[in-house]
Design an enzyme around this catalytic site. Structure first.
Site, mmCIF file in Angstrom:
data_model
loop_
_atom_site.group_PDB
_atom_site.id
_atom_site.type_symbol
_atom_site.label_atom_id
_atom_site.label_comp_id
_atom_site.label_asym_id
_atom_site.label_seq_id
_atom_site.Cartn_x
_atom_site.Cartn_y
_atom_site.Cartn_z
ATOM 1 N N THR A 364 6.194 -19.708 -58.367
ATOM 2 C CA THR A 364 5.581 -18.559 -58.034
ATOM 3 C C THR A 364 5.405 -19.032 -56.421
ATOM 4 O O THR A 364 4.409 -19.457 -56.020
ATOM 5 C CB THR A 364 4.521 -18.277 -58.571
ATOM 6 O OG1 THR A 364 4.377 -17.135 -57.731
ATOM 7 C CG2 THR A 364 3.742 -19.172 -59.003
ATOM 8 N N HIS A 417 -6.098 -26.682 -70.044
ATOM 9 C CA HIS A 417 -6.682 -27.964 -70.112
ATOM 10 C C HIS A 417 -6.809 -28.381 -71.687
ATOM 11 O O HIS A 417 -7.403 -29.145 -71.873
ATOM 12 C CB HIS A 417 -8.134 -27.780 -69.632
ATOM 13 C CG HIS A 417 -9.348 -28.847 -68.840
ATOM 14 N ND1 HIS A 417 -8.351 -30.516 -69.442
ATOM 15 C CD2 HIS A 417 -9.735 -28.879 -68.289
ATOM 16 C CE1 HIS A 417 -9.830 -30.714 -68.389
ATOM 17 N NE2 HIS A 417 -10.050 -30.123 -67.769
#
Length: 446
Positions: A364, A417
């Protein structure tokens, strides 16, 4: 007569919202004509006529939610039974027909008037045709209503199914439609003057309400905006999202573009932008750190052996992420052409579901709007997204004794994560930085 139904639109889409009707009741249409535009969670679709005929009934209005397979309109063969929508009664074919329709209304109401008593005898001869026409229309939509009532309901956007008939035999007349319209107007006005929550129930897309004596504009969210909001919240709720940052010296890329831009344009008929460099760098880094090209499914990790890179594009109704397929197999020109084509589709609302599905990683670029730094949100179920930002001249220490102004860009990597460790994420971003600062290495990465 045939029914216009909401078509199948893909596994993940079960309903949509009617964004716009391109036809009205009574309009004549031909095979392939666009009848309506349907807004879904991902794309806008056009519903077309499958046969020639006349729109005999529009069953669902703009703004209403409809499900797959639901009937939203009916098409008839046409003829005398359907006059063009909004056409005055005295303009229909045959001067006797208006009188016949009027006689049919009076007979149904069983309340003859002085005009009925003096009506020409010829009108009675055509009343059977009028009743036959009206009965066909009633059978089409299930409501008994006079032509004048139908016309007024169309003009005011009123569903005849919500109008209460005062006639003993249940026939809806023009006065009933007027009374219903006035009642709705009064309820809407009362709601707007009360609480903001009540004002929202009026169904208007933009309603001016008063908040402590100050004007407030209340707008209804589009289906796509609601979906975007839900997906972003879901991403933050389900993923252990973290962001790491680095910065890139864009000197080498700017130099390549300056020297090669014109020749590239002439050869490939497309400009040499920044996205092809970043796409290539991301693919190179994903090959070294494959867990960033994966997704979690239950208690398993699906590591994808292909590189379909999503490119975020800002469209009128919100952010969409069309996908550049097999980006590792494309050259710079191929990437630029695909991005240009997908961006054009996004801004013209012509993206297909296939254009949006199956990405493995997203890029993006907030820099086009002037963003200096941001933390992009994951495009689930993907586990990585790279954020580009504005190129800005900054003083950089070249060595212990030399300073120079360099075109610098901050880059950000948000990652899940749960399957990507911090060390992997940091090293991934370092590889992206190194590849961008040495564009020749992108050729070696393939």
């Amino acid at each position: 007569m045939s029914e216009i139904k909401v078509p199948e639109m893909g596994e993940s889409i079960t309903e949509g919202t009617i964004a716009k009707w391109h036809v009205r009741e009574g309009d004549r249409v031909h095979t392939g004509d666009v009848l309506a535009e349907l807004e879904t969670d991902k794309v806008n679709l056009e519903i077309s006529a499958e046969q020639d005929g006349v729109i005999e009934g529009i069953l669902r209005q703009e703004g209403e939610t409809v499900g797959i397979g639901e009937t939203i309109a009916r098409i008839g063969a046409g003829g005398d039974a359907a006059a063009p929508a909004g056409k005055p009664a005295d303009e229909t074919d045959g001067g006797a027909r208006p009188a016949a329709s009027g006689d049919a209304d009076k007979a149904a109401a069983a309340t003859p008037s002085a005009q009925e008593a003096t009506a020409p005898a010829s009108a009675g001869a055509s009343s059977n045709d009028s009743r036959t026409s009206e009965q066909a229309r009633q059978a089409a939509d299930g409501y008994a209503a006079s032509p004048a009532a139908r016309k007024l309901a169309r003009e005011r956007g009123i569903d005849l199914g919500q109008v209460a008939a005062q006639d003993p035999i249940g026939r809806i007349r023009q006065e009933d439609v007027k009374a219903h319209s006035e009642q709705k107007g009064a309820e809407s006005s009362k709601a707007q003057q009360s609480t903001p929550a009540a004002a929202a129930k009026t169904g208007e897309s933009a309603v001016a309400v008063s908040d402590g004596g100050k004007p407030v504009e209340r707008r209804k969210m589009s289906r796509r905006r609601i979906t975007i909001a839900n997906r972003l919240v879901e991403a933050q709720r389900t993923a252990a999202m973290l962001t790491t940052f680095n910065e890139v010296d864009m000197t080498a890329i700017l130099d390549v573009r300056k020297r090669r831009k014109q020749a590239f344009q002439e050869k490939n008929d497309i400009g040499l932008g920044f996205m092809s460099f970043f796409t290539k760098a991301v693919v190179g880094a994903l090959k070294r750190f494959p867990l960033l090209n994966a997704e979690i499914k239950g208690d398993e990790i699906l590591v994808k052996q292909y590189y379909d890179i999503g490119i975020a594009v800002s469209a009128k109704e919100g952010l969409v992420v069309p996908v550049v397929r097999d980006a590792d197999r494309l050259g710079f020109a191929g990437i630029e052409k695909q991005i240009a084509e997908l961006a054009g589709k996004a801004r013209s609302n012509t993206l297909s579901l296939n254009d949006l599905q199956g990405g493995t990683f997203t890029i993006t670029n907030g820099g086009v709007f002037g963003s200096l730094l941001s933390t992009p949100i994951l495009n689930t179920p993907q586990v990585g997204i790279l954020g580009m930002h504005k190129i800005q001249l900054r003083p950089i220490a070249i060595d212990e004794t030399t300073m120079a102004n360099r075109p610098m860009m901050y880059i950000a990597l948000s990652y899940d994560h749960r399957i990507v460790d911090g060390s992997e994420a940091v090293r991934f971003l370092v590889v992206v930085k190194e590849l961008l600062e040495d564009p020749e290495s992108l050729l070696l990465e393939g």
